[in-house]
Design a protein around this motif. Structure first.
Motif, PDB file in Angstrom:
ATOM      1  N   THR A 178      52.140  40.146  40.017  1.00 51.42           N
ATOM      2  CA  THR A 178      52.959  39.662  38.899  1.00 51.42           C
ATOM      3  C   THR A 178      52.953  40.678  37.763  1.00 51.42           C
ATOM      4  O   THR A 178      52.122  41.588  37.725  1.00 51.42           O
ATOM      5  CB  THR A 178      52.421  38.323  38.366  1.00 51.42           C
ATOM      6  OG1 THR A 178      51.060  38.512  37.932  1.00 51.42           O
ATOM      7  CG2 THR A 178      52.475  37.250  39.439  1.00 51.42           C
ATOM      8  N   ARG A 228      47.026  43.082  42.138  1.00 51.01           N
ATOM      9  CA  ARG A 228      46.226  42.007  42.742  1.00 51.01           C
ATOM     10  C   ARG A 228      46.994  40.699  42.805  1.00 51.01           C
ATOM     11  O   ARG A 228      47.029  40.021  43.831  1.00 51.01           O
ATOM     12  CB  ARG A 228      44.939  41.809  41.943  1.00 51.01           C
ATOM     13  CG  ARG A 228      43.942  42.954  42.098  1.00 51.01           C
ATOM     14  CD  ARG A 228      42.642  42.626  41.374  1.00 51.01           C
ATOM     15  NE  ARG A 228      41.651  43.681  41.562  1.00 51.01           N
ATOM     16  CZ  ARG A 228      40.439  43.643  41.035  1.00 51.01           C
ATOM     17  NH1 ARG A 228      40.062  42.600  40.294  1.00 51.01           N
ATOM     18  NH2 ARG A 228      39.591  44.642  41.246  1.00 51.01           N
ATOM     19  N   SER A 229      47.602  40.337  41.684  1.00 49.96           N
ATOM     20  CA  SER A 229      48.309  39.051  41.635  1.00 49.96           C
ATOM     21  C   SER A 229      49.776  39.177  42.021  1.00 49.96           C
ATOM     22  O   SER A 229      50.441  38.179  42.286  1.00 49.96           O
ATOM     23  CB  SER A 229      48.213  38.458  40.227  1.00 49.96           C
ATOM     24  OG  SER A 229      48.869  39.303  39.283  1.00 49.96           O
TER      25      SER A 229
END
Length: 614
Positions: A103, A100-101
């Motif tokens: 990262t 999602r991010s």
């Protein structure tokens, strides 16, 4: 300067280990112990960290992670594959990628157990490193420690050449220099699969000798693998990695890889890129580079990429139809593979090879698996007979194609009566399917190949004519062998003369403009080659004249035509020279590459001129 203590041992009869603690006060540290109740396990410890080497795997707790050299052909993130300086795989305990991010996330839970099988399957098949750190900067909560390790050491560990070379001292120095904390201590563990290493070294010794493995040598490797229980996957990845690391292979394969990476990022392959890939594949045949290296890259980078402006063919769907038809007999439908089907499959195989389309081979593999499963489940044996019929012809195709391509594009090919008899038998089998099928499958296209050189053309022409004469009882296999060996000898002598004449012109200022100059040069050259035991008698006049003419043409091209071609991007002028000069395209392209590199020119411009994209 760091000090270190090292412990060397064996976890079992397959896994060797080195455990090292390094730092300014390493001598004052006691860093391992054993459990008297379990002598097969050894525990290493430092503040907050624990590493246990057992009989079947390792356990870890605390900070750190593992790293190893990437093996060629294993799945790598495209980001790593695209960076030429990234050579190592790095794992940090307790991390995962957040889709999602976009990262990395760092967890408190860094403990775990990994079996040796998994370590050498997921990582390097030969050796893998694990590490942990202590110091002022490594006393924070675990997620912060791991994030700091990745931020400070990640780039260096993924790029360090010391990892692939197993230079433990250099690895330690690089890590401690980057940490730059006089109180920091590194705990480094190296695990080695001694059986895989022995197999790798045995294969390397055989392959690096002449880039070829004989049947008897391959059998000895198979015996070694069976004795050590090395599965086929590990054998293959070890062999591919060794072959890739041969210096002659690496340059061409890396260029092929770089083109595919660029295409992968775009999601498509255009005309220019496809032409360059084809060119590299052709070069690979000449340089005896195994196709497996390119197949591996194609699987990783080329799959599902759109071929722009290339015609779509029906041969894949036609092949699937025939292969699927083999299994109709289960439903009492007559579906034997007849001569017409076999012809379609052979032409499809030829087209798939020309297009480097691995979907064809994948379909065959799927059909093989399906055939095995159905026979195992009690299906009619006719299914196996039909598939065996196909494979027999495909084996003949591969053997014939390989032999003729070697004759056409490679120098110093070992030519034997056995090879001629094999080609003769295969020719008979193909021509039984359809008249002149052998010529249509293997000879017609090769004579149209722009990279077919003078001597390659001679060898293939004599082979084609000779096989026909043998069938008519007007020539023996020995007679054809003598013809091919003589052409091969002329080719080797031509290349030797070319190299030595150019060397004399360059270093001794020898002249070759007049007949007198040439006679003197020929006399000097004959004496030199006799002293080097490269020839027994005199230099044949026709080969000497041919070499002199080649050098004259080369001079005209390099000094007069090529600068004009580059300036005007005149593809037509280049093609006119190539078609009328009689020089081998391989030879001219090597001259062009040297010219561009010597003058600091952009090779991309050369690629575009070659393919007419001006």
């Amino acid at each position: 300067m760091f000090r270190d203590i090292r412990l060397h041992g064996y976890a079992n009869d397959q896994i060797e280990f080195y455990a090292i603690t390094a730092g300014s006060e390493a001598y004052n540290r006691y860093f391992f112990n054993t459990d008297p109740t379990d002598p097969g396990e050894i525990r290493f410890f430092s503040p907050g960290n624990e590493f246990i080497i057992g009989k079947n795997g390792i356990s870890h707790r605390g900070n750190g992670g593992s790293f190893c050299e990437y093996m060629f052909g294993v799945d790598q993130p495209i980001a790593d594959l695209a960076k030429e300086d990234v050579s190592n795989r790095l794992i940090i305990y307790g991390t995962h990628y957040d889709n999602r991010s976009g990262t990395l996330r760092f967890s408190e839970r860094t403990e775990g157990y990994v079996s040796y099988d998994k370590i050498f399957f997921d990582g390097n098949a030969i050796f893998n490193y694990f590490f942990a750190l202590t110091g002022v900067d490594f006393s924070a909560p675990m997620p912060e420690q791991q994030e700091r390790i990745l931020r400070v050491l990640g780039k260096a560990l993924k790029r360090s050449g010391a990892v692939g070379e197993e230079q433990d001292n250099l690895i330690i120095r690089e890590i401690l220099d980057i940490i730059d904390d006089p109180n920091a201590h590194l705990f480094l563990f190296k695990l080695i699969n001694v059986r895989h290493r022995e197999y790798s070294e045995a294969f390397k010794a055989l392959y690096f000798n002449n880039k070829k493995i004989t049947d008897s040598e391959f059998q000895s490797l198979a015996v070694l693998a069976e004795r050590y229980g090395i599965d086929r996957y590990q054998q293959e990845r070890i062999r591919i990695d060794v072959m890739y690391k041969h210096p002659d292979n690496r340059r061409i394969v890396d260029e092929y890889k770089n083109i595919l990476i660029a295409c992968n990022r775009k999601g498509e392959i255009n005309k220019l890129e496809n032409a360059r890939l084809t060119r590299l594949k052709t070069l690979s045949v000449r340089n005896k580079i195994p196709g497996a290296l390119f197949y591996t890259l194609d699987e990783m980078l080329k799959k599902d990429k759109k071929l722009v402006d290339l015609e779509e063919s029906n041969y894949i769907s036609e092949t699937r139809t025939i292969l699927e038809g083999m299994f109709l007999s289960e439903r009492q439908i007559e579906s034997t593979i007849d001569a017409e089907d076999m012809l379609k499959l052979l032409y499809a195989k030829k087209q798939a090879a020309e297009n480097r389309d691995h979907a064809f081979e994948e379909m065959l593999l799927d059909a093989s698996k399906a055939c095995d499963e159905k026979i195992r489940d009690g299906a009619d044996i006719s299914i196996l007979e039909g598939y065996s019929y196909i494979i027999t012809y495909f084996d003949r195709y591969d053997a014939t194609s390989s032999a003729i391509n070697q004759l056409a594009f490679m120098e110093n090919v070992r030519i034997s009566e056995e090879m001629i008899r094999s080609l003769l038998g295969n020719k008979h089998a193909f021509d039984m399917l359809a008249p002149d099928l052998f010529t249509k499958l293997f000879l017609s296209g090769i004579f149209e190949d722009k990279y077919l050189g003078i001597y390659g053309r001679k060898k293939v022409s004599h082979l084609a004519a000779g096989l026909k004469l043998i069938e008519e009882n007007r020539l023996t296999t020995t007679g054809l062998l003598d013809q091919l060996v003589n052409i091969d000898s002329d080719e080797r002598l031509h290349l030797t003369l070319l190299a030595h004449i150019k060397d004399r012109i360059r270093n001794f200022y020898s002249k070759y403009a007049t007949k007198g100059d040439q006679d003197a040069l020929k006399k000097e050259l004959a004496e030199e080659l006799k002293n080097k035991r490269l020839i027994d008698g005199e230099i044949p006049d026709h080969l000497f004249r041919e070499a002199i003419l080649t050098i004259k043409k080369e001079a005209v091209y390099i000094h007069n035509l090529l600068p004009q071609i580059i300036l005007e991007k005149n593809w037509a002028l280049r093609e006119d020279f190539l078609e009328n000069s009689g020089l081998d395209r391989f030879y001219v392209e090597e001259l062009e590459r040297e010219f561009f590199e010597l003058n600091g020119l952009d090779l991309e411009e050369l690629y575009q001129i070659r393919k007419g994209f001006n």
